[in-house]
Design a protein around this motif. Sequence first.
Motif, PDB file in Angstrom:
ATOM      1  N   ALA A   1       8.762   4.341  -3.438  1.00 52.86           N
ATOM      2  CA  ALA A   1       7.994   4.836  -4.583  1.00 52.86           C
ATOM      3  C   ALA A   1       8.115   6.339  -4.781  1.00 52.86           C
ATOM      4  CB  ALA A   1       6.519   4.463  -4.423  1.00 52.86           C
ATOM      5  N   VAL A   2       8.081   7.086  -3.686  1.00 51.68           N
ATOM      6  CA  VAL A   2       7.941   8.538  -3.807  1.00 51.68           C
ATOM      7  C   VAL A   2       9.282   9.273  -3.807  1.00 51.68           C
ATOM      8  CG1 VAL A   2       7.689   9.262  -1.393  1.00 51.68           C
ATOM      9  CG2 VAL A   2       6.283  10.324  -3.145  1.00 51.68           C
ATOM     10  N   GLY A   3      10.310   8.658  -3.240  1.00 44.07           N
ATOM     11  CA  GLY A   3      11.619   9.311  -3.201  1.00 44.07           C
ATOM     12  C   GLY A   3      11.740  10.317  -2.063  1.00 44.07           C
ATOM     13  N   ALA A   4      12.760  11.136  -2.141  1.00 39.53           N
ATOM     14  CA  ALA A   4      13.115  12.029  -1.031  1.00 39.53           C
ATOM     15  C   ALA A   4      12.218  13.262  -0.916  1.00 39.53           C
ATOM     16  CB  ALA A   4      14.573  12.473  -1.172  1.00 39.53           C
ATOM     17  N   GLU A   5      11.578  13.659  -1.991  1.00 39.60           N
ATOM     18  CA  GLU A   5      10.779  14.888  -1.979  1.00 39.60           C
ATOM     19  C   GLU A   5       9.317  14.611  -2.350  1.00 39.60           C
ATOM     20  OE1 GLU A   5      11.922  18.112  -1.316  1.00 39.60           O
ATOM     21  OE2 GLU A   5      13.826  17.200  -0.727  1.00 39.60           O
TER      22      GLU A   5
ATOM     23  N   CYS B   1       0.831  -1.212   0.000  1.00 41.03           N
ATOM     24  CA  CYS B   1       0.000   0.000   0.000  1.00 41.03           C
ATOM     25  C   CYS B   1       0.864   1.261   0.000  1.00 41.03           C
ATOM     26  CB  CYS B   1      -0.954  -0.004   1.182  1.00 41.03           C
ATOM     27  SG  CYS B   1      -2.250  -1.259   1.007  1.00 41.03           S
ATOM     28  N   GLY B   2       1.985   1.230   0.706  1.00 40.40           N
ATOM     29  CA  GLY B   2       2.906   2.369   0.681  1.00 40.40           C
ATOM     30  C   GLY B   2       3.443   2.603  -0.717  1.00 40.40           C
ATOM     31  N   TRP B   3       3.822   1.509  -1.378  1.00 33.15           N
ATOM     32  CA  TRP B   3       4.331   1.569  -2.750  1.00 33.15           C
ATOM     33  C   TRP B   3       3.283   2.196  -3.673  1.00 33.15           C
ATOM     34  CZ3 TRP B   3       8.486   1.111  -5.742  1.00 33.15           C
ATOM     35  CH2 TRP B   3       8.340   0.781  -7.091  1.00 33.15           C
ATOM     36  N   LEU B   4       2.062   1.684  -3.600  1.00 34.49           N
ATOM     37  CA  LEU B   4       0.989   2.186  -4.466  1.00 34.49           C
ATOM     38  C   LEU B   4       0.609   3.624  -4.123  1.00 34.49           C
ATOM     39  CD1 LEU B   4      -1.262  -1.020  -4.427  1.00 34.49           C
ATOM     40  CD2 LEU B   4       0.114  -0.186  -6.371  1.00 34.49           C
ATOM     41  N   THR B   5       0.582   3.946  -2.831  1.00 36.95           N
ATOM     42  CA  THR B   5       0.223   5.286  -2.379  1.00 36.95           C
ATOM     43  C   THR B   5       1.259   6.317  -2.818  1.00 36.95           C
ATOM     44  OG1 THR B   5      -1.028   4.449  -0.509  1.00 36.95           O
ATOM     45  CG2 THR B   5      -0.191   6.680  -0.302  1.00 36.95           C
ATOM     46  N   GLY B   6       2.520   5.908  -2.869  1.00 38.59           N
ATOM     47  CA  GLY B   6       3.586   6.803  -3.291  1.00 38.59           C
ATOM     48  C   GLY B   6       3.709   6.932  -4.801  1.00 38.59           C
ATOM     49  N   GLY B   7       2.835   6.254  -5.532  1.00 38.13           N
ATOM     50  CA  GLY B   7       2.865   6.343  -6.991  1.00 38.13           C
ATOM     51  C   GLY B   7       3.649   5.228  -7.645  1.00 38.13           C
TER      52      GLY B   7
ATOM     53  N   ARG C   1      -5.997   4.365   8.180  1.00 41.09           N
ATOM     54  CA  ARG C   1      -6.784   4.196   6.965  1.00 41.09           C
ATOM     55  C   ARG C   1      -7.000   5.545   6.259  1.00 41.09           C
ATOM     56  NH1 ARG C   1     -11.488   3.499   4.967  1.00 41.09           N
ATOM     57  NH2 ARG C   1     -12.685   4.592   6.534  1.00 41.09           N
ATOM     58  N   VAL C   2      -7.414   6.544   7.020  1.00 43.14           N
ATOM     59  CA  VAL C   2      -7.671   7.871   6.453  1.00 43.14           C
ATOM     60  C   VAL C   2      -6.360   8.534   6.012  1.00 43.14           C
ATOM     61  CG1 VAL C   2      -8.540  10.186   7.009  1.00 43.14           C
ATOM     62  CG2 VAL C   2      -9.836   8.168   7.710  1.00 43.14           C
ATOM     63  N   ALA C   3      -5.296   8.361   6.791  1.00 45.84           N
ATOM     64  CA  ALA C   3      -3.992   8.947   6.432  1.00 45.84           C
ATOM     65  C   ALA C   3      -3.500   8.385   5.104  1.00 45.84           C
ATOM     66  CB  ALA C   3      -2.965   8.670   7.538  1.00 45.84           C
ATOM     67  N   VAL C   4      -3.677   7.081   4.900  1.00 44.67           N
ATOM     68  CA  VAL C   4      -3.248   6.452   3.645  1.00 44.67           C
ATOM     69  C   VAL C   4      -4.028   7.052   2.473  1.00 44.67           C
ATOM     70  CG1 VAL C   4      -3.244   4.287   2.332  1.00 44.67           C
ATOM     71  CG2 VAL C   4      -2.411   4.327   4.693  1.00 44.67           C
ATOM     72  N   LEU C   5      -5.329   7.207   2.642  1.00 46.63           N
ATOM     73  CA  LEU C   5      -6.140   7.779   1.566  1.00 46.63           C
ATOM     74  C   LEU C   5      -5.749   9.231   1.288  1.00 46.63           C
ATOM     75  CD1 LEU C   5      -9.572   6.152   2.459  1.00 46.63           C
ATOM     76  CD2 LEU C   5      -8.045   5.555   0.559  1.00 46.63           C
ATOM     77  N   LEU C   6      -5.420   9.982   2.326  1.00 48.40           N
ATOM     78  CA  LEU C   6      -4.948  11.358   2.150  1.00 48.40           C
ATOM     79  C   LEU C   6      -3.632  11.385   1.378  1.00 48.40           C
ATOM     80  CD1 LEU C   6      -5.022  14.440   2.897  1.00 48.40           C
ATOM     81  CD2 LEU C   6      -3.756  13.805   4.955  1.00 48.40           C
ATOM     82  N   LEU C   7      -2.694  10.535   1.771  1.00 46.09           N
ATOM     83  CA  LEU C   7      -1.395  10.477   1.087  1.00 46.09           C
ATOM     84  C   LEU C   7      -1.554   9.998  -0.356  1.00 46.09           C
ATOM     85  CD1 LEU C   7       0.634   9.024   4.072  1.00 46.09           C
ATOM     86  CD2 LEU C   7       0.943  11.293   3.061  1.00 46.09           C
ATOM     87  N   HIS C   8      -2.442   9.043  -0.570  1.00 48.21           N
ATOM     88  CA  HIS C   8      -2.726   8.565  -1.934  1.00 48.21           C
ATOM     89  C   HIS C   8      -3.285   9.714  -2.767  1.00 48.21           C
ATOM     90  CE1 HIS C   8      -5.020   6.272  -5.055  1.00 48.21           C
ATOM     91  NE2 HIS C   8      -3.908   5.553  -5.043  1.00 48.21           N
ATOM     92  N   GLY C   9      -4.128  10.531  -2.154  1.00 48.04           N
ATOM     93  CA  GLY C   9      -4.669  11.698  -2.847  1.00 48.04           C
ATOM     94  C   GLY C   9      -3.576  12.678  -3.232  1.00 48.04           C
ATOM     95  N   ASP C  10      -2.649  12.921  -2.304  1.00 47.21           N
ATOM     96  CA  ASP C  10      -1.539  13.849  -2.566  1.00 47.21           C
ATOM     97  C   ASP C  10      -0.628  13.346  -3.685  1.00 47.21           C
ATOM     98  OD1 ASP C  10      -2.362  15.562  -0.554  1.00 47.21           O
ATOM     99  OD2 ASP C  10      -0.646  15.191   0.765  1.00 47.21           O
TER     100      ASP C  10
END
Length: 179
Positions: free
Chosen positions: A112-116, A31-37, A158-167
């Motif tokens: 997935a998302v890198g340093a920035e 999920c972290g991988w997918l959330t980070g793009g 759960r909500v934090a993951v969805l927020l980060l996925h949105g970002d």
Amino acid sequence: MSQLPNTADVAKVSQRMGLGVDPSELHGALCGWLTGGGENSPAWLARVLVDDQLPVPEAGSTLDELRLTSVAQLEDRSFGFDLLLPEDTSLSERAEGLFGWCRGFLGGFGLAVGAEPPLSEEGQEALQDMARLAQASAESSDDEEDEDALAELEEFVRVAVLLLHGDCVMGPRHRQSLN
């Protein structure tokens, strides 16, 4: 909305493959991988666990189903996202599962998302809070107050993951479709 595979099935596959990671941490990493793009690919396991020797999970297998369901849940506009956590165990084991899920999430997200990461202020705060949870450890307790606190932490994650996925995923995708 499809259901995640059960924890026991993911644990069996993980052990058989010698992954050395529990189901909650594995799901968190995915999920972290997918959330980070990170790329939604059948070869996700090798990327997420940073081991090119790992095989691609077979189509229709438990691990493939874990990926497909996670993608569908993250994309679900009705917020039907679930965490794969231990069930029917002690409160401390369930709490450890949540903390492990957060550790996995941070690893996959960072890959997935890198340093920035392109995070909103709320996203930055959510990520910091998840990092604190990843460092936590459970104390032995089974009282009602602690049960409620764990349920609140699960909902927060759960909500934090969805927020980060949105970002990181939905926002950029939306901006791209506007151009």
